[in-house]
Write an enzyme that holds these catalytic residues in place. Sequence first.
Site, PDB file in Angstrom:
ATOM      1  N   SER A  80      45.573  48.086  46.216  1.00  0.00           N
ATOM      2  CA  SER A  80      45.992  46.685  46.243  1.00  0.00           C
ATOM      3  C   SER A  80      47.221  46.422  45.364  1.00  0.00           C
ATOM      4  CB  SER A  80      44.849  45.780  45.758  1.00  0.00           C
ATOM      5  OG  SER A  80      43.684  46.024  46.510  1.00  0.00           O
TER       6      SER A  80
HETATM    7  N1  SAH Z   1      39.938  48.945  45.207  1.00  0.00           N
HETATM    8  C1  SAH Z   1      40.835  49.890  45.850  1.00  0.00           C
HETATM    9  C2  SAH Z   1      41.545  49.291  47.067  1.00  0.00           C
HETATM   10  C3  SAH Z   1      40.639  49.314  48.170  1.00  0.00           C
HETATM   11  S1  SAH Z   1      41.187  49.232  49.814  1.00  0.00           S
HETATM   12  C4  SAH Z   1      41.841  50.456  44.876  1.00  0.00           C
HETATM   13  O1  SAH Z   1      41.867  50.049  43.703  1.00  0.00           O
HETATM   14  O2  SAH Z   1      42.578  51.351  45.287  1.00  0.00           O
HETATM   15  C5  SAH Z   1      39.577  48.958  50.502  1.00  0.00           C
HETATM   16  C6  SAH Z   1      38.677  50.169  50.542  1.00  0.00           C
HETATM   17  O3  SAH Z   1      37.416  49.729  51.049  1.00  0.00           O
HETATM   18  C7  SAH Z   1      39.147  51.267  51.488  1.00  0.00           C
HETATM   19  O4  SAH Z   1      39.263  52.475  50.801  1.00  0.00           O
HETATM   20  C8  SAH Z   1      38.063  51.315  52.551  1.00  0.00           C
HETATM   21  O5  SAH Z   1      37.809  52.619  53.046  1.00  0.00           O
HETATM   22  C9  SAH Z   1      36.852  50.772  51.799  1.00  0.00           C
HETATM   23  N2  SAH Z   1      35.788  50.211  52.651  1.00  0.00           N
HETATM   24  C10 SAH Z   1      35.896  49.544  53.814  1.00  0.00           C
HETATM   25  N3  SAH Z   1      34.681  49.202  54.286  1.00  0.00           N
HETATM   26  C11 SAH Z   1      33.782  49.662  53.377  1.00  0.00           C
HETATM   27  C12 SAH Z   1      32.353  49.614  53.297  1.00  0.00           C
HETATM   28  N4  SAH Z   1      31.590  49.059  54.247  1.00  0.00           N
HETATM   29  N5  SAH Z   1      31.758  50.173  52.219  1.00  0.00           N
HETATM   30  C13 SAH Z   1      32.498  50.782  51.244  1.00  0.00           C
HETATM   31  N6  SAH Z   1      33.844  50.850  51.281  1.00  0.00           N
HETATM   32  C14 SAH Z   1      34.476  50.300  52.325  1.00  0.00           C
END
Ligand code: SAH
Length: 229
Positions: A80
Amino acid sequence: MKWTVLFFLLFSISCTQNDPNFDHLRKVMIKNQLQSRGIRDDAVLDVMRSVERHNFVPENYRDRAYSDGPLPIGHGQTISQPYIVAFMTEQLQVSSQHKILEIGTGSGYQAAILGELAKHVFTIEIIPELAEGAKNILNHLSYKNITVRAGDGYKGWPEEAPFERIMVTAAPTEVPQELIDQLAPGGRMILPVGAQFLVQYLWVIEKDDQGTVTKEKILPVRFVPMVKE
Ligand code: SAH
């Protein structure tokens, strides 16, 4: 005299290896991207200053680690924007006593920021390769209070519930009831809600000591979708 020359030589070699430019870029990021947009919490500003975002960015994007936006981390996912990380962290009102659940580990950067502020962070990532990558970098950086697991965040982490704080960093179309159930009385959760190509909003959900839940919509955002297994 010779020793002084040797000292400066070694000092400058170690500086090039560390790329001192990153420290400068991080300071600029704090001022131009965070303080200028209203991030005021000193504890949040301090951790954004100390945690090195470039460690969580793939090699080929490292020179843009302190730019004002999200960056690809592989598998169609992103780390993000720094402002969003700081804003969500500030809104979560974290203390050193808190046990936190994060959904969407991604690169592990947000987990590291929370790990600096809280007692323990449990974080779930649905893409096993990303969970593995985050685990490796967080181990390498010696975070002992962050536990990463590969799995579906919709189920939360019942064995560790309840959590004083929950942060979701992928957008579901509705607030998942399992996560509200795993929020402790007096707890607070922040998450983006909305369909992928429509307007999403960040919501703050609070559960009071009697278990009454209130919801407030605070900011339009754009997140990757929270996928169902
Ligand atoms: N917090 C992260 C950014 C996340 S992007 C950072 O600091 O880099 C969102 C993430 O959520 C992605 O990696 C995606 O694979 C994950 N995601 C999506 N759906 C999900 C679910 N149902 N359970 C766990 N993770 C999930």
